[in-house]
Design a protein around this motif. Structure first.
Motif, mmCIF file in Angstrom:
data_model
loop_
_atom_site.group_PDB
_atom_site.id
_atom_site.type_symbol
_atom_site.label_atom_id
_atom_site.label_comp_id
_atom_site.label_asym_id
_atom_site.label_seq_id
_atom_site.Cartn_x
_atom_site.Cartn_y
_atom_site.Cartn_z
ATOM 1 N N CYS A 1 0.994 -1.132 0.177
ATOM 2 C CA CYS A 1 -0.149 0.082 -0.019
ATOM 3 C C CYS A 1 1.041 1.225 -0.060
ATOM 4 N N VAL B 1 -8.474 0.490 0.131
ATOM 5 C CA VAL B 1 -7.945 -0.239 1.289
ATOM 6 C C VAL B 1 -9.358 -0.594 2.202
ATOM 7 N N VAL C 1 -5.553 3.612 -4.610
ATOM 8 C CA VAL C 1 -5.502 2.389 -3.609
ATOM 9 C C VAL C 1 -6.889 2.354 -3.281
#
Length: 182
Positions: A135, A147, A145
């Motif tokens: 990440c 998450v 990203v």
């Protein structure tokens, strides 16, 4: 038989989430053993556009589930099980995602916060979490990203972006972060 039952998973661990924009490639990085993280990662698959390349590593857990669900996924294999080889595999996959303007879906183990010292611009080290290292590298390289985490998120991740669904954080693509190690 459903994919979830084939993998021995129960109901989804996370709210369904979809990408705010279409991406040319989607990479996955996640826990090797946490069923909640695997289930969260699989919940993203319906939002992946048909024909979109999927990139994944060679590990157990989420990687294995994605390889099972997407047989055409491009698999990045480690040369050995040594930490340096595993890190090189993860860095190659993340670099491919970033280079293609894609998004990295990250699902660390449930309750696992980002280890201290893991951040964009630092040497590739996850402090025990390859998911968080991947990440941080994705953010460093400017990739988007997405998450999933049940733990508090690091400031470097949440300084930009939004939560598209409970338990999820989306950080859009941005210019690469300079690194001492580039």
């Amino acid at each position: 038989m459903s994919l979830r039952s084939a993998l021995g998973l129960s109901a989804p661990a996370a709210a369904p989430v979809s990408f705010p924009v279409a991406f040319p490639v989607v990479g996955f990085s996640g826990s090797r053993s946490c069923r909640l993280a695997v289930s969260a990662g699989l919940s993203v698959l319906p939002s992946v556009v048909a024909g979109c390349p999927v990139l994944v590593g060679c590990a157990a857990g989420l990687d294995s589930a994605i390889r099972y669900a997407v047989p055409s996924a491009q698999v990045f294999a480690a040369a050995s099980q040594q930490p340096a080889a595993l890190a090189a595999r993860s860095a190659a996959m993340v670099s491919a995602v970033a280079g293609a303007g894609g998004v990295l879906v990250v699902c660390p183990a449930a309750g696992q916060p980002c280890p201290a010292g893991v951040r964009p611009g630092s040497a590739f080290s996850g402090g025990g979490s390859g998911s968080w290292a991947s990440c941080a590298l994705a953010v460093q390289l400017g990739a988007a990203v997405l998450v999933w985490s049940s733990a508090p998120l690091p400031v470097w991740l949440v300084s930009v972006g939004h939560s598209p669904a409970p338990g999820w954080w989306f950080r859009p693509a941005a210019p690469a972060v300079p690194s001492l190690f580039a």
